[in-house]
Scaffold this active site. Structure first.
Site, PDB file in Angstrom:
ATOM      1  N   ASP A 151      -7.910  16.673 -10.288  1.00 52.66           N
ATOM      2  CA  ASP A 151      -9.140  16.614  -9.476  1.00 52.66           C
ATOM      3  C   ASP A 151     -10.244  15.929 -10.260  1.00 52.66           C
ATOM      4  O   ASP A 151     -10.971  15.088  -9.742  1.00 52.66           O
ATOM      5  CB  ASP A 151      -9.671  18.021  -9.159  1.00 52.66           C
ATOM      6  CG  ASP A 151      -8.680  18.845  -8.357  1.00 52.66           C
ATOM      7  OD1 ASP A 151      -7.815  18.235  -7.705  1.00 52.66           O
ATOM      8  OD2 ASP A 151      -8.787  20.083  -8.409  1.00 52.66           O
ATOM      9  N   GLY A 179       6.457  -4.972   5.538  1.00 54.38           N
ATOM     10  CA  GLY A 179       7.407  -5.717   6.349  1.00 54.38           C
ATOM     11  C   GLY A 179       7.510  -7.196   6.010  1.00 54.38           C
ATOM     12  O   GLY A 179       7.967  -7.986   6.840  1.00 54.38           O
ATOM     13  N   GLY A 205       0.688  -9.328   1.191  1.00 56.20           N
ATOM     14  CA  GLY A 205       0.373  -7.988   1.687  1.00 56.20           C
ATOM     15  C   GLY A 205       0.946  -6.922   0.784  1.00 56.20           C
ATOM     16  O   GLY A 205       1.837  -7.208  -0.013  1.00 56.20           O
ATOM     17  N   PRO A 206       0.442  -5.688   0.920  1.00 52.46           N
ATOM     18  CA  PRO A 206       0.926  -4.606   0.062  1.00 52.46           C
ATOM     19  C   PRO A 206       2.403  -4.285   0.286  1.00 52.46           C
ATOM     20  O   PRO A 206       3.001  -4.766   1.255  1.00 52.46           O
ATOM     21  CB  PRO A 206       0.055  -3.416   0.473  1.00 52.46           C
ATOM     22  CG  PRO A 206      -0.573  -3.781   1.763  1.00 52.46           C
ATOM     23  CD  PRO A 206      -0.604  -5.263   1.845  1.00 52.46           C
ATOM     24  N   GLU A 211      -7.210  25.991  -4.078  1.00 54.93           N
ATOM     25  CA  GLU A 211      -7.064  25.200  -2.845  1.00 54.93           C
ATOM     26  C   GLU A 211      -8.084  25.625  -1.799  1.00 54.93           C
ATOM     27  O   GLU A 211      -8.646  24.785  -1.092  1.00 54.93           O
ATOM     28  CB  GLU A 211      -5.640  25.317  -2.286  1.00 54.93           C
ATOM     29  CG  GLU A 211      -4.546  24.753  -3.184  1.00 54.93           C
ATOM     30  CD  GLU A 211      -4.833  23.344  -3.670  1.00 54.93           C
ATOM     31  OE1 GLU A 211      -5.405  22.544  -2.910  1.00 54.93           O
ATOM     32  OE2 GLU A 211      -4.491  23.032  -4.830  1.00 54.93           O
ATOM     33  N   HIS A 245     -11.316  23.832  -2.471  1.00 49.50           N
ATOM     34  CA  HIS A 245     -11.368  22.450  -1.948  1.00 49.50           C
ATOM     35  C   HIS A 245     -11.644  22.474  -0.443  1.00 49.50           C
ATOM     36  O   HIS A 245     -12.476  21.740   0.071  1.00 49.50           O
ATOM     37  CB  HIS A 245     -10.011  21.753  -2.116  1.00 49.50           C
ATOM     38  CG  HIS A 245      -9.700  21.328  -3.516  1.00 49.50           C
ATOM     39  ND1 HIS A 245     -10.555  20.585  -4.277  1.00 49.50           N
ATOM     40  CD2 HIS A 245      -8.587  21.514  -4.274  1.00 49.50           C
ATOM     41  CE1 HIS A 245      -9.990  20.343  -5.461  1.00 49.50           C
ATOM     42  NE2 HIS A 245      -8.790  20.905  -5.480  1.00 49.50           N
TER      43      HIS A 245
HETATM   44  P1  ADP Z   1       7.870  -5.499   2.013  1.00 41.21           P
HETATM   45  O1  ADP Z   1       8.788  -6.664   1.851  1.00 41.21           O
HETATM   46  O2  ADP Z   1       6.536  -5.880   2.606  1.00 41.21           O
HETATM   47  O3  ADP Z   1       7.709  -4.648   0.790  1.00 41.21           O
HETATM   48  P2  ADP Z   1       9.929  -4.546   3.739  1.00 41.21           P
HETATM   49  O4  ADP Z   1      10.043  -5.663   4.702  1.00 41.21           O
HETATM   50  O5  ADP Z   1      10.927  -4.493   2.646  1.00 41.21           O
HETATM   51  O6  ADP Z   1       8.479  -4.510   3.119  1.00 41.21           O
HETATM   52  O7  ADP Z   1       9.911  -3.177   4.557  1.00 41.21           O
HETATM   53  C1  ADP Z   1      10.727  -2.095   4.184  1.00 41.21           C
HETATM   54  C2  ADP Z   1      11.180  -1.326   5.408  1.00 41.21           C
HETATM   55  O8  ADP Z   1      10.078  -0.723   6.058  1.00 41.21           O
HETATM   56  C3  ADP Z   1      11.831  -2.192   6.451  1.00 41.21           C
HETATM   57  O9  ADP Z   1      13.179  -2.339   6.208  1.00 41.21           O
HETATM   58  C4  ADP Z   1      11.552  -1.410   7.728  1.00 41.21           C
HETATM   59  O10 ADP Z   1      12.489  -0.375   7.892  1.00 41.21           O
HETATM   60  C5  ADP Z   1      10.221  -0.768   7.469  1.00 41.21           C
HETATM   61  N1  ADP Z   1       9.100  -1.560   8.010  1.00 41.21           N
HETATM   62  C6  ADP Z   1       8.093  -2.111   7.307  1.00 41.21           C
HETATM   63  N2  ADP Z   1       7.227  -2.747   8.112  1.00 41.21           N
HETATM   64  C7  ADP Z   1       7.693  -2.591   9.372  1.00 41.21           C
HETATM   65  C8  ADP Z   1       7.239  -3.033  10.653  1.00 41.21           C
HETATM   66  N3  ADP Z   1       6.121  -3.750  10.797  1.00 41.21           N
HETATM   67  N4  ADP Z   1       7.982  -2.691  11.737  1.00 41.21           N
HETATM   68  C9  ADP Z   1       9.100  -1.975  11.609  1.00 41.21           C
HETATM   69  N5  ADP Z   1       9.572  -1.543  10.432  1.00 41.21           N
HETATM   70  C10 ADP Z   1       8.894  -1.838   9.312  1.00 41.21           C
END
Ligand code: ADP
Length: 617
Positions: free
Chosen positions: A510, A217, A212-213, A435, A438
């Site tokens: 732009d 999380g 995932g991007p 602006e 736009h």
């Molecule tokens: P990734 O590993 O996908 O780049 P992270 O797990 O490091 O993302 O997420 C970074 C922070 O963003 C986490 O520490 C949290 O604070 C917040 N975050 C990201 N996704 C969620 C989620 N689904 N629920 C709650 N907090 C999230």
């Protein structure tokens, strides 16, 4: 590669010595660079220059030390220091005078940078030595790659080169991502009661790939698996391996797996796994190639060598699954894939709720509105937004966070901090018409999202911006909508031309956006007169190759046709924008005037001038 793992001890000593020499050299060069380039380190927090100006006005500032473009500001009563940045070439004296602050109220001094200049000249004398060092390093790396694998075998002797921790995070702390949690709960079960699985003859899971991007999380979820199962969590980022010398990466992998096994059941987490697990034969740029292969091979060897009793689960995270070496995703390795996407509106709502905990908000703060406003934000963006909002509110000594703080924070997270700078009246006028252009064009095109906010406050590199945040999570764009978006992007320059009869460089980005949409329409989506054809160039190392470049896929004849189509789309969009602006010149003038007065117009202010948007849906 296991055959030459053991070395004669005298040779080992010699290797160690060579290793130290290289490390010492790198350290010395790094130190020189640091001292010569960094000047003085930043002290205190950064504040906008406008804050410094207003504090000078109110007589709070004791002195300002100018260090290049950085201003170190010391306050009178508590000796607190903060720093601010100014545009290069501007004089502090002038900035203060321009804002009617009295420069004689503070002591202004200029830092003497001759010391760092001395370092710079020393550095240039030492450059040949550094180059020699680099050559030596290359030679050593080469030796490492061609067989003497453990030439820098510090891997085992270093204390701990990965981090160990026992996370307390639970699934409940991770909002949204229910599918992923469901899939991972099986892993939790396994880590908790491996015997149960074994008794039924189930094949034990070994590796899970979280895809995932950034910021959705993945890391948090991997930690939550450890937290739920109550097992230790060993982690390392793939990119860290890339900075290592040959052999160290593989040694570190061995070390990490051995420790994880000792502490089993446990989890090994490898972030950015694509940087080691990239398809073999694709890399090689800038060295590091052999290192990556050795590290990858070592991971595969370790995973293949798991016995059913090892009870170690390896979780990898990546945002580029397409770049992974197929060997990694073979059965018995990272054979499970859990996909996480950007959160949808409901998921954003629950993430926002989690990160709102422990922060006071005024009752005007509306979670639904906030979730609607943040299409495209990742969990990390949302967490940052709420944190930034709290900081902004605290800075202004508020008791609770207000909608304006959240609005400012959301913009900051996506666009970078405000850049209050001294703008000439000319600049402001240009920005206001730009602006407003736009906004008006976007407003009168039915498929463009409604205007959310228009501002001529400079931010990042832009002199202002108009926001049309998406009102829905779209997975598809229609040709009509894309064309309307291009016209909207052209609206800025078209307005400058129409009203001021001149155009500025402010439209560069732009035009870049417009051109890139147009190019995709022609080359990827079959949305031009060239018909339904994909001319997507081959991807190499994750970047798109330019058409015509070696490896690109289209002929030069086709390329000029593409250019012609792109140009037609852009010109059509530009004249479309001009037509709309001519038709609504009155509104354009009014919006621009209001922007000059207030700097920022919210959607309500804008709608009061132009009327409610008529949308296509
Ligand atoms: P990734 O590993 O996908 O780049 P992270 O797990 O490091 O993302 O997420 C970074 C922070 O963003 C986490 O520490 C949290 O604070 C917040 N975050 C990201 N996704 C969620 C989620 N689904 N629920 C709650 N907090 C999230």
């Amino acid at each position: 590669m296991t055959a030459n793992k053991r070395k004669l001890s005298s040779k080992k000593f010699l290797n160690l010595l060579k290793g130290f020499a290289v490390y010492a050299l790198i350290g010395f060069v790094a130190l020189l660079f640091f001292v010569s380039l960094s000047g003085t380190p930043d002290t205190g927090t950064e504040v906008p220059i406008s804050k410094v100006v207003s504090d000078v006005k109110s007589g709070k500032v004791d002195k300002i030390v100018v260090d290049g473009d950085k201003l170190d500001v010391t306050y009178k009563n508590n000796n607190k220091t903060v720093f601010a940045r100014k545009e290069s070439g501007e004089s502090v004296y002038q900035i203060l005078k321009d804002s009617n602050a009295d420069p004689s109220k503070v002591s202004i001094s200029v830092k003497d940078n001759t010391l760092s200049q001395a370092w710079a000249s020393l550095l240039s004398t030492l450059l040949p030595v550094i180059l020699m060092g680099g050559l030596l390093l290359l030679l050593f790396r080469h030796a490492g790659a061609s067989g003497a694998q453990s030439i820098f075998s510090f891997g085992q002797s270093r204390a701990r080169m990965f981090s160990k921790d026992s996370p307390q995070v639970k699934f409940n702390d991770v909002a949204g991502v229910d599918e992923a949690k469901k899939e991972l709960s099986e892993i939790v079960e396994f880590l908790k009661t491996p015997e149960k699985f074994k008794a039924l003859g189930a094949r034990t899971p070994k590796g899970v790939l979280l895809v995932g991007p950034a910021g959705v999380g993945k890391t948090m979820l991997a930690r939550a698996v450890a937290g739920e199962a109550g097992v230790p969590f060993f982690s390392i980022a793939g990119s860290e391996f890339m900075e290592m010398l040959v052999g160290v990466g593989a040694a570190r992998v061995r070390d990490m797996f051995a420790t994880a096994k000792k502490n089993a059941p446990s989890i090994i987490f490898i972030d950015e796994i694509e940087s080691i697990g990239r398809m073999r034969g694709m890399g090689g740029i800038g060295g590091g190639h052999d290192e990556r292969e050795q590290t990858l091979n070592q991971i595969l060897v370790e995973m293949d060598g798991f016995t059913p009793n090892d009870h170690v689960i390896v979780i990898g995270a990546t945002n580029r699954p397409d770049m992974l070496d197929p060997a990694l995703v073979r059965p018995g390795r990272f054979d499970r894939r859990v996909v996480l996407g950007l959160p949808d509106i409901e998921e954003r709502k629950s993430i926002i709720k989690i990160h709102m905990k422990g922060k006071p908000f005024t009752k005007e703060v509306d979670i639904d509105k906030l979730a609607r406003r943040t299409v495209g934000f990742s969990g990390a963006d949302l967490a940052n937004m709420l944190n930034e909002a709290a900081i902004l509110a605290a800075r202004e000594n508020k008791k609770a966070i207000e909608p304006v703080d959240l609005e400012e924070a959301a913009t900051k997270v996506k666009m970078g901090p405000q850049r209050k700078r001294m703008q000439t009246e000319e600049d402001r006028k240009l920005a206001a018409y730009h602006e407003a252009g736009h906004a008006i064009v976007g407003h009168f095109l039915p498929h463009v999202d409604p205007v959310h906010r228009i501002t001529i406050v400079a931010r990042g590199a832009s002199g202002g911006h108009t926001m049309f945040p998406p009102t829905a999570d779209r997975s598809n764009e229609s040709k009509t909508r894309l064309l309307e978006q291009i016209s909207t992007a052209m609206g800025g320059q078209a307005a400058e031309k129409l009203v001021l009869n001149d155009i500025s460089t402010g439209a560069a980005s732009d035009l870049e956006v417009a051109t890139s949409i147009a190019r995709s329409m022609v080359m990827e989506y079959g949305m031009s007169e060239l018909g339904p054809i994909s001319m997507r160039p081959k991807s190499m190392f994750g970047a798109w190759m330019r058409p015509g470049e070696e490896g690109g896929e289209i002929s030069s004849d086709m390329q000029s046709k593409v250019d012609e189509e792109v140009r037609k789309i852009l010109e059509h969009a530009y004249s479309n924008a001009t037509i709309i602006l001519k038709e609504h010149k009155g509104e354009l003038e009014k919006v621009a005037k209001d922007l000059l007065d207030k700097e920022t117009l919210e959607s309500e202010d804008f709608v009061a001038i132009v009327g409610k948007k008529v949308t296509a849906q």
